[in-house]
Scaffold this motif. Sequence first.
Motif, PDB file in Angstrom:
ATOM      1  N   ALA A  22      13.613  64.600  13.751  1.00 63.11           N
ATOM      2  CA  ALA A  22      14.276  63.812  12.707  1.00 63.11           C
ATOM      3  C   ALA A  22      15.791  63.763  12.887  1.00 63.11           C
ATOM      4  CB  ALA A  22      13.928  64.388  11.329  1.00 63.11           C
ATOM      5  N   ASP A  23      16.348  64.714  13.625  1.00 61.52           N
ATOM      6  CA  ASP A  23      17.797  64.756  13.817  1.00 61.52           C
ATOM      7  C   ASP A  23      18.266  63.781  14.893  1.00 61.52           C
ATOM      8  OD1 ASP A  23      18.284  66.875  11.950  1.00 61.52           O
ATOM      9  OD2 ASP A  23      17.519  68.286  13.428  1.00 61.52           O
ATOM     10  N   LEU A  24      17.367  63.329  15.747  1.00 62.80           N
ATOM     11  CA  LEU A  24      17.758  62.517  16.897  1.00 62.80           C
ATOM     12  C   LEU A  24      18.107  61.085  16.483  1.00 62.80           C
ATOM     13  CD1 LEU A  24      15.105  63.708  19.504  1.00 62.80           C
ATOM     14  CD2 LEU A  24      17.387  64.632  19.037  1.00 62.80           C
ATOM     15  N   PRO A  25      18.993  60.436  17.262  1.00 66.66           N
ATOM     16  CA  PRO A  25      19.711  60.948  18.428  1.00 66.66           C
ATOM     17  C   PRO A  25      20.905  61.810  18.008  1.00 66.66           C
ATOM     18  CG  PRO A  25      20.407  58.708  18.000  1.00 66.66           C
ATOM     19  CD  PRO A  25      19.318  59.019  17.010  1.00 66.66           C
ATOM     20  N   VAL A  26      21.277  62.743  18.877  1.00 66.61           N
ATOM     21  CA  VAL A  26      22.423  63.604  18.607  1.00 66.61           C
ATOM     22  C   VAL A  26      23.348  63.608  19.816  1.00 66.61           C
ATOM     23  CG1 VAL A  26      21.175  65.119  17.011  1.00 66.61           C
ATOM     24  CG2 VAL A  26      21.272  65.681  19.459  1.00 66.61           C
ATOM     25  N   LEU A  27      24.557  64.019  19.544  1.00 67.06           N
ATOM     26  CA  LEU A  27      25.528  64.244  20.610  1.00 67.06           C
ATOM     27  C   LEU A  27      25.795  65.729  20.674  1.00 67.06           C
ATOM     28  CD1 LEU A  27      27.427  62.824  22.672  1.00 67.06           C
ATOM     29  CD2 LEU A  27      29.208  62.957  20.931  1.00 67.06           C
ATOM     30  N   VAL A  28      25.499  66.342  21.824  1.00 66.96           N
ATOM     31  CA  VAL A  28      25.805  67.750  22.051  1.00 66.96           C
ATOM     32  C   VAL A  28      27.221  67.827  22.608  1.00 66.96           C
ATOM     33  CG1 VAL A  28      25.191  69.826  23.330  1.00 66.96           C
ATOM     34  CG2 VAL A  28      23.392  68.335  22.434  1.00 66.96           C
ATOM     35  N   LYS A  29      28.061  68.675  22.017  1.00 66.30           N
ATOM     36  CA  LYS A  29      29.473  68.722  22.392  1.00 66.30           C
ATOM     37  C   LYS A  29      29.931  70.165  22.556  1.00 66.30           C
ATOM     38  CE  LYS A  29      32.282  66.054  20.031  1.00 66.30           C
ATOM     39  NZ  LYS A  29      32.944  65.357  18.901  1.00 66.30           N
ATOM     40  N   GLY A  67      31.191  68.972  28.891  1.00 65.15           N
ATOM     41  CA  GLY A  67      30.240  69.658  28.033  1.00 65.15           C
ATOM     42  C   GLY A  67      29.695  68.766  26.936  1.00 65.15           C
ATOM     43  N   MET A  68      29.457  67.510  27.246  1.00 69.46           N
ATOM     44  CA  MET A  68      29.008  66.555  26.236  1.00 69.46           C
ATOM     45  C   MET A  68      27.796  65.787  26.746  1.00 69.46           C
ATOM     46  SD  MET A  68      31.377  63.718  24.351  1.00 69.46           S
ATOM     47  CE  MET A  68      32.642  64.964  24.161  1.00 69.46           C
ATOM     48  N   ARG A  69      26.746  65.681  25.916  1.00 64.18           N
ATOM     49  CA  ARG A  69      25.528  64.995  26.307  1.00 64.18           C
ATOM     50  C   ARG A  69      24.926  64.282  25.097  1.00 64.18           C
ATOM     51  NH1 ARG A  69      27.359  67.040  30.273  1.00 64.18           N
ATOM     52  NH2 ARG A  69      26.294  67.928  32.092  1.00 64.18           N
ATOM     53  N   VAL A  70      24.412  63.072  25.317  1.00 70.52           N
ATOM     54  CA  VAL A  70      23.643  62.374  24.296  1.00 70.52           C
ATOM     55  C   VAL A  70      22.178  62.713  24.496  1.00 70.52           C
ATOM     56  CG1 VAL A  70      22.899  60.132  23.431  1.00 70.52           C
ATOM     57  CG2 VAL A  70      25.284  60.488  24.041  1.00 70.52           C
ATOM     58  N   VAL A  71      21.488  63.099  23.424  1.00 69.48           N
ATOM     59  CA  VAL A  71      20.066  63.456  23.488  1.00 69.48           C
ATOM     60  C   VAL A  71      19.305  62.526  22.555  1.00 69.48           C
ATOM     61  CG1 VAL A  71      18.345  65.258  23.148  1.00 69.48           C
ATOM     62  CG2 VAL A  71      20.634  65.859  23.974  1.00 69.48           C
ATOM     63  N   ARG A  72      18.354  61.800  23.118  1.00 74.81           N
ATOM     64  CA  ARG A  72      17.546  60.869  22.336  1.00 74.81           C
ATOM     65  C   ARG A  72      16.087  61.296  22.239  1.00 74.81           C
ATOM     66  NH1 ARG A  72      21.346  57.495  24.964  1.00 74.81           N
ATOM     67  NH2 ARG A  72      22.463  56.130  23.514  1.00 74.81           N
ATOM     68  N   GLU A  73      15.662  62.252  23.086  1.00 75.84           N
ATOM     69  CA  GLU A  73      14.279  62.720  23.075  1.00 75.84           C
ATOM     70  C   GLU A  73      14.260  64.236  23.082  1.00 75.84           C
ATOM     71  OE1 GLU A  73      12.473  61.063  26.507  1.00 75.84           O
ATOM     72  OE2 GLU A  73      12.565  58.982  25.791  1.00 75.84           O
ATOM     73  N   MET A  74      13.344  64.825  22.319  1.00 71.39           N
ATOM     74  CA  MET A  74      13.270  66.282  22.235  1.00 71.39           C
ATOM     75  C   MET A  74      12.975  66.906  23.589  1.00 71.39           C
ATOM     76  SD  MET A  74      14.060  67.381  19.262  1.00 71.39           S
ATOM     77  CE  MET A  74      13.470  69.072  19.387  1.00 71.39           C
ATOM     78  N   ALA A  75      12.200  66.216  24.425  1.00 69.11           N
ATOM     79  CA  ALA A  75      11.853  66.775  25.732  1.00 69.11           C
ATOM     80  C   ALA A  75      13.092  66.986  26.596  1.00 69.11           C
ATOM     81  CB  ALA A  75      10.866  65.849  26.453  1.00 69.11           C
ATOM     82  N   ALA A  76      14.137  66.190  26.358  1.00 71.85           N
ATOM     83  CA  ALA A  76      15.351  66.303  27.166  1.00 71.85           C
ATOM     84  C   ALA A  76      16.313  67.347  26.614  1.00 71.85           C
ATOM     85  CB  ALA A  76      16.059  64.944  27.237  1.00 71.85           C
ATOM     86  N   LEU A  77      16.078  67.827  25.394  1.00 75.01           N
ATOM     87  CA  LEU A  77      17.047  68.698  24.736  1.00 75.01           C
ATOM     88  C   LEU A  77      17.321  69.998  25.499  1.00 75.01           C
ATOM     89  CD1 LEU A  77      18.886  69.247  22.323  1.00 75.01           C
ATOM     90  CD2 LEU A  77      16.900  70.193  21.109  1.00 75.01           C
ATOM     91  N   PRO A  78      16.306  70.770  25.923  1.00 78.78           N
ATOM     92  CA  PRO A  78      16.618  72.047  26.600  1.00 78.78           C
ATOM     93  C   PRO A  78      17.489  71.860  27.836  1.00 78.78           C
ATOM     94  CG  PRO A  78      14.300  71.958  25.986  1.00 78.78           C
ATOM     95  CD  PRO A  78      14.848  70.586  25.746  1.00 78.78           C
ATOM     96  N   GLY A  79      17.171  70.878  28.674  1.00 82.90           N
ATOM     97  CA  GLY A  79      17.953  70.659  29.883  1.00 82.90           C
ATOM     98  C   GLY A  79      19.371  70.212  29.589  1.00 82.90           C
ATOM     99  N   GLU A  80      19.528  69.343  28.600  1.00 84.78           N
ATOM    100  CA  GLU A  80      20.867  68.858  28.261  1.00 84.78           C
ATOM    101  C   GLU A  80      21.709  69.958  27.623  1.00 84.78           C
ATOM    102  OE1 GLU A  80      21.825  66.405  29.572  1.00 84.78           O
ATOM    103  OE2 GLU A  80      20.579  64.647  29.402  1.00 84.78           O
ATOM    104  N   GLU A 100      30.209  77.691  24.024  1.00 84.57           N
ATOM    105  CA  GLU A 100      29.679  77.291  22.723  1.00 84.57           C
ATOM    106  C   GLU A 100      29.582  75.768  22.630  1.00 84.57           C
ATOM    107  OE1 GLU A 100      30.683  77.334  17.911  1.00 84.57           O
ATOM    108  OE2 GLU A 100      32.107  78.227  19.334  1.00 84.57           O
ATOM    109  N   VAL A 101      28.429  75.293  22.159  1.00 82.06           N
ATOM    110  CA  VAL A 101      28.242  73.869  21.909  1.00 82.06           C
ATOM    111  C   VAL A 101      27.657  73.686  20.510  1.00 82.06           C
ATOM    112  CG1 VAL A 101      27.891  73.307  24.340  1.00 82.06           C
ATOM    113  CG2 VAL A 101      25.910  73.797  22.900  1.00 82.06           C
ATOM    114  N   PHE A 102      27.822  72.499  19.972  1.00 86.50           N
ATOM    115  CA  PHE A 102      27.227  72.163  18.690  1.00 86.50           C
ATOM    116  C   PHE A 102      26.713  70.734  18.792  1.00 86.50           C
ATOM    117  CE2 PHE A 102      31.513  70.679  18.551  1.00 86.50           C
ATOM    118  CZ  PHE A 102      31.507  69.532  17.766  1.00 86.50           C
ATOM    119  N   ALA A 103      26.112  70.235  17.719  1.00 83.77           N
ATOM    120  CA  ALA A 103      25.536  68.885  17.744  1.00 83.77           C
ATOM    121  C   ALA A 103      26.010  68.094  16.536  1.00 83.77           C
ATOM    122  CB  ALA A 103      24.017  68.955  17.763  1.00 83.77           C
ATOM    123  N   GLU A 104      26.054  66.781  16.738  1.00 80.09           N
ATOM    124  CA  GLU A 104      26.379  65.842  15.663  1.00 80.09           C
ATOM    125  C   GLU A 104      25.399  64.679  15.737  1.00 80.09           C
ATOM    126  OE1 GLU A 104      30.236  64.593  16.833  1.00 80.09           O
ATOM    127  OE2 GLU A 104      31.269  66.190  15.745  1.00 80.09           O
TER     128      GLU A 104
END
Length: 683
Positions: free
Chosen positions: A136-143, A152-165, A181-185
């Motif tokens: 439900a949180d997707l898409p997010v930007l990991v920063k 250190g910034m990645r866009v994640v649109r699918e949960m399957a891609a989250l661990p690798g990103e 340290e990273v966080f998401a928005e």
Amino acid sequence: MIETLLVANRGEIACRVFRTCRDLGIRTVAVHSDPDAGALHVREADAAVRLPGAAPADTYLRGDLVVAAALAAGADAVHPGYGFLSESAAFAREVEAAGLTWVGPPPGAVEAMASKTRAKRLLGVEPLDPDALTEADLPVLVKAAAGGGGRGMRVVREMAALPGELAAARAEALAAFGDGEVFAEPYLERGRHVEVQLLADAHGTVWPLGTRDCSLQRRHQKVVEEAPAPGLPEALVEELYGTAVRAARAVGYRGAGTVEFLVGPDGTAHFLEMNTRLQVEHPVTEAVYGVDLVALQLRVAEGAALPPEPPAPRGHAVEARLYAEDPARSFAPQTGTLHALDVPGVRLDTGYAAGDAVGVHYDALLAKAVAHAPTRAEALRLLARALERARVHGPVTNRDLLVRSLRHPEFAEPGRADTGFYARHLDALTAPLPGGRYAAVAAALAEASARPGPGAWRNLPSRPRLRAYGDGAGAGGAGGGGAGVPEAGGHEVRYARVRGGYALPDDPDVRVVSATAREVRLEVGGVVRPYRVTVRPGSDTVHVDGPDGAHRFTRRPRFPDPAERTAPGSLLAPMPGTVVRVAEGLAAGARVEAGRPLLWLEAMKMEHQVTAPASGVLTALHAAPGDQVELGALLAVVDPAPAPDGPDGTGTPGGPGGPGGLEVPDDPGGAEAPDGSQAPAAP
């Protein structure tokens, strides 16, 4: 009073600060790494101190060496510029502990805003925990929580891609900033990047110096900025001002700073971060408000008070960043000698002069061109034409992309463009320029005129001669046509010498009015068009500056050397740089798929993913972490053998860069590289 100022930086921003210092009668001190020993900022300073080494970690990021340099040169103040140590509270404290004046905010304010997660919480915004994200949180930007410039910034649109990103973002953030340290928005696909310029003194005055729109971005870095941000309702502007001033007062801010927001399609503003330094795009604010922000920084650092109210704004200003990069090849950085840099009619802030070398160690920013006019439409027209007329000879640049961006209907409509602009329009914006055929004819005739044929009378007409050119965009490097790098398109021009000039058997619609080694005038459809041609000895690159823009060609030999052909499956370096890591478990004998990331190159402060050029078996690996490679260097060989179960797309190019595909994130959002600000995303 500040008498001698050391700028703890390089390139364009160091030259910019020195210019103000000259106006104020302040002596200047430069610091430089070994590659920068002859750089423009070193030549312009009154004194210079060497920082031994080449890597930023050994030079410009060594606060102890910079402070020692300031003391050795007799400086009494330090200006950090942007990037490098500009947002380091520890460095600010080192400067003050040495008895020097720090031209920046108090170290405590820098520290409070250094972590994006702390800054958000200070203003009541809670970042998302990247390890607790759901569908439900997707898409997010990991920063990355620290640092900037898109690292250190990645866009994640699918949960399957989250661990690798997440793993990739943390690794890159740790390597770049020493903090993983990273966080998401939440990621907004069509947000506008809007910011407020602040200036505060030590006496309680805080100026909000207008808004800026920085929505045209690529790879998390700003490309075009303007002031004021167009099309914002007055109520929203006041809201942005209020939040920005509140952030400054919350940390006891002093000096110049910027508060950044993402404005969603619904007009809602989301706080991103506060940059506790001067921004790359500060000239547009200077133009609109008629101020010198560097001079104001210096006066505030000396203890002066600001007037109660800022000056009134006037007109509109637009800035375009000229980068040594190839937009048609995923913005691959370019290197080589800059032979000419002339942008007439507008302000040009640069750290380069003709003859300077553009290397791989630092950011690809060559210059910033700034136009100011009574209206936005006039400013856009002025800047676009200035860049179109500019003479920029040497490495491939994004100049044509800038011209087309400024003239694009979507950008021309105030407030319509967003951070996804280049994701939607890049293909059209990087298509070959019109008029290339006529420019190639001019190149051929200029080269023929530089080598005139026999002067004796001949009874028979001369046979046509042939000259072939590849389009320079995509050729890479200083001389173009880097080893193994494919060229896009091209032209073959046949010409014959006739009494009084030249005949063009393949171009009957063109009449040669005149031709010399430097200028060719062609008549097409009754209109005479002048072309200025530049060919430098020892180079295969030909620059043609014409009425419809500039063209860059590379000569093609009549008989290509078979030894230069590249074997199928060769993975070639798409740019010069340093190998920073290789895919885990990669070794000779491993099976790889076309497009799979094999290794990562770092060039000009950015990390670039290089992918397999074909599916098959890796038969050789010629690169290891730490290796310095040149453009076109052989990195690996993949035998394009089909998979055991049948055809698998053997031979498919690995990415937009051709052999040795260059892969870049497809997310359109972002901020800027040189000054370290981060990408736009709604918290």
